[in-house]
Scaffold this active site. Structure first.
Site, PDB file in Angstrom:
ATOM      1  N   LYS A 147       4.283  -0.638   1.295  1.00 18.05           N
ATOM      2  CA  LYS A 147       3.302  -1.521   0.656  1.00 18.05           C
ATOM      3  C   LYS A 147       3.240  -1.165  -0.816  1.00 18.05           C
ATOM      4  O   LYS A 147       3.015  -0.011  -1.179  1.00 18.05           O
ATOM      5  CB  LYS A 147       1.932  -1.357   1.314  1.00 18.05           C
ATOM      6  N   LYS A 149       1.612  -1.594  -4.568  1.00 17.46           N
ATOM      7  CA  LYS A 149       0.500  -2.028  -5.398  1.00 17.46           C
ATOM      8  C   LYS A 149       1.065  -2.638  -6.681  1.00 17.46           C
ATOM      9  O   LYS A 149       1.857  -2.000  -7.397  1.00 17.46           O
ATOM     10  CB  LYS A 149      -0.409  -0.848  -5.727  1.00 17.46           C
ATOM     11  N   ASP A 176       0.712  -6.029  -2.752  1.00 20.23           N
ATOM     12  CA  ASP A 176      -0.743  -6.160  -2.835  1.00 20.23           C
ATOM     13  C   ASP A 176      -1.147  -6.253  -4.296  1.00 20.23           C
ATOM     14  O   ASP A 176      -1.004  -5.303  -5.061  1.00 20.23           O
ATOM     15  CB  ASP A 176      -1.401  -4.942  -2.179  1.00 20.23           C
ATOM     16  N   GLU A 202      -0.587  -9.768  -0.337  1.00 24.25           N
ATOM     17  CA  GLU A 202      -1.999  -9.492  -0.057  1.00 24.25           C
ATOM     18  C   GLU A 202      -2.858  -9.794  -1.278  1.00 24.25           C
ATOM     19  O   GLU A 202      -2.563  -9.344  -2.385  1.00 24.25           O
ATOM     20  CB  GLU A 202      -2.148  -8.019   0.352  1.00 24.25           C
ATOM     21  N   ASP A 225      -7.788  -9.928   1.683  1.00 28.21           N
ATOM     22  CA  ASP A 225      -8.401  -8.602   1.800  1.00 28.21           C
ATOM     23  C   ASP A 225      -9.803  -8.677   1.229  1.00 28.21           C
ATOM     24  O   ASP A 225     -10.784  -8.763   1.957  1.00 28.21           O
ATOM     25  CB  ASP A 225      -7.562  -7.547   1.095  1.00 28.21           C
ATOM     26  N   LYS A 247     -10.640  -4.119   7.699  1.00 29.05           N
ATOM     27  CA  LYS A 247     -10.939  -2.723   7.384  1.00 29.05           C
ATOM     28  C   LYS A 247     -12.338  -2.413   7.897  1.00 29.05           C
ATOM     29  O   LYS A 247     -13.269  -3.194   7.682  1.00 29.05           O
ATOM     30  CB  LYS A 247     -10.889  -2.474   5.874  1.00 29.05           C
ATOM     31  N   CYS A 275      -6.998   0.238   5.459  1.00 32.25           N
ATOM     32  CA  CYS A 275      -7.899   1.373   5.261  1.00 32.25           C
ATOM     33  C   CYS A 275      -8.117   1.601   3.777  1.00 32.25           C
ATOM     34  O   CYS A 275      -7.402   1.075   2.933  1.00 32.25           O
ATOM     35  CB  CYS A 275      -7.308   2.647   5.882  1.00 32.25           C
ATOM     36  N   ASP A 297      -1.750  -0.666   8.410  1.00 34.61           N
ATOM     37  CA  ASP A 297      -1.728   0.047   7.124  1.00 34.61           C
ATOM     38  C   ASP A 297      -2.793   1.142   7.180  1.00 34.61           C
ATOM     39  O   ASP A 297      -3.861   1.018   6.594  1.00 34.61           O
ATOM     40  CB  ASP A 297      -1.987  -0.933   5.977  1.00 34.61           C
ATOM     41  N   ASP A 299      -2.376   4.555   6.336  1.00 37.73           N
ATOM     42  CA  ASP A 299      -1.656   5.690   5.731  1.00 37.73           C
ATOM     43  C   ASP A 299      -2.544   6.549   4.847  1.00 37.73           C
ATOM     44  O   ASP A 299      -2.045   7.444   4.163  1.00 37.73           O
ATOM     45  CB  ASP A 299      -0.464   5.190   4.916  1.00 37.73           C
TER      46      ASP A 299
END
Length: 328
Positions: A147, A149, A176, A202, A225, A247, A275, A297, A299
């Site tokens: 994933k 950022k 994301d 995302e 999200d 989440k 998370c 996700d 991690d």
């Protein structure tokens, strides 16, 4: 009589964790416990400034529930007594843990779920310059799901994804934006990312602007999200997003998260379970929801310099269900 305790904790991050809104070097979490008859249940949350939450207010909100808890408040009553968010998450999960210990049965069984199994989690690469992200991707190239950022869109984000794809040619990719793009950037970037084999985008635009996505035919599925919290408002997301990111800090705990999962399936929304950067205690209850997710996700502990003991067991990107000594 059931008693609440609550404390803030700091867990150093390995390096720094950077998204489009900023960077941090520690995970600040709030841990709540609910004790009764010599047994103690534990829950962890992460107050998030993006949603107007502070550590101080979260602690105060949890402590304020002591009288109601002493009077026999149930988890169902907790949903009505507190708004969804980090504070309710910590208390809800602590109550689940205590219930499991009192019953001598695992939380998954109390929830009417199948026995949980190990799952493959995404591994997050922080926002950085393209060359730095390529190095990070190469170091994580054997992980099956990465994933990324991203930043404010445009050529720089394309360069980041190209660099990660070069560093990890076989990995599936989620990107994301954390609300960082403009509406006019979404389709051009989605076309480029489809070319690069990205599986999911995302939260491309700010939550307040996500109606601009309604009805567009993105070549890469879009996931809400910051736009997706709990049961309220889920109907509106249909036709805007293909996925929602569930989440526990947003739903206000495991109780509503399980309801959100059922509602999403009924509305044909696919699900990623995500998370905040936190310890294994925060991930443990999310593992129950993640059993039914399309993407996982979880991690957060992998991004820390050290995790709490006991912890979840990670083998590469495979994460195992919690043992009772940790939670549930």
């Amino acid at each position: 009589m059931r008693e609440i305790t609550v404390e803030a904790q700091s867990w150093p991050i390995a390096g720094a964790f950077t998204i489009s809104r900023g960077a941090k070097t520690e995970a600040r979490v709030v841990v709540a416990t609910v004790s009764e008859d010599g047994l103690t249940g534990y829950g962890e949350c992460v107050p998030y400034a993006r949603y107007g939450e502070t550590e101080k207010d979260t602690i105060a909100a949890i402590k304020a529930q002591q009288p109601a808890l002493s009077d026999g408040m149930t988890r169902e009553a907790l949903q009505r007594a507190m708004p969804r968010g980090a504070a309710r998450n910590a208390l809800d999960c602590a109550m689940w843990d205590l219930e499991a210990k009192r019953a001598g049965r695992p939380a998954w069984e109390l929830a009417g779920l199948a026995k949980p199994r190990a799952l493959t989690t995404a591994y997050t690469l922080s926002l950085a310059a393209p060359d730095a992200m390529e190095v990070a991707a190469a170091a994580a190239a054997e992980r099956p799901l990465l994933k990324l950022k991203l930043g404010q869109g445009g050529d720089e984000d394309i360069a980041r994804v190209e660099a990660v794809r070069a560093g990890a040619p076989r990995a599936a990719l989620i990107v994301d934006a954390n609300e960082g793009w403009k509406a006019e950037d979404v389709m051009p970037l989605a076309r480029e990312f489809a070319r690069l084999g990205v599986s999911l985008i995302e939260q491309p635009v700010p939550a307040k602007d996500d109606e601009v996505l309604r009805g567009i035919e993105s070549p890469v599925p879009l996931c809400a999200d910051e736009s997706a919290h709990g049961l309220e408002g889920m109907k509106r997301l249909v036709g805007i997003y293909d996925f929602i990111n569930v989440k526990l800090d947003k739903t206000g705990g495991l109780t509503e998260a399980l309801s959100v999962m059922r509602c999403a399936k009924a509305r044909k929304l696919r699900v990623m379970v995500g998370c905040m950067v936190a310890t294994s205690l925060a991930m443990a209850p999310a593992m129950l929801v993640a059993q039914q997710a399309d993407y996982v996700d979880l991690d957060g502990p992998l991004l820390l310099a050290e995790d709490r003991t006991p912890a979840l067991r990670y083998e590469g990107s495979l994460v195992y269900p919690p043992e009772p000594e940790l939670w549930g």
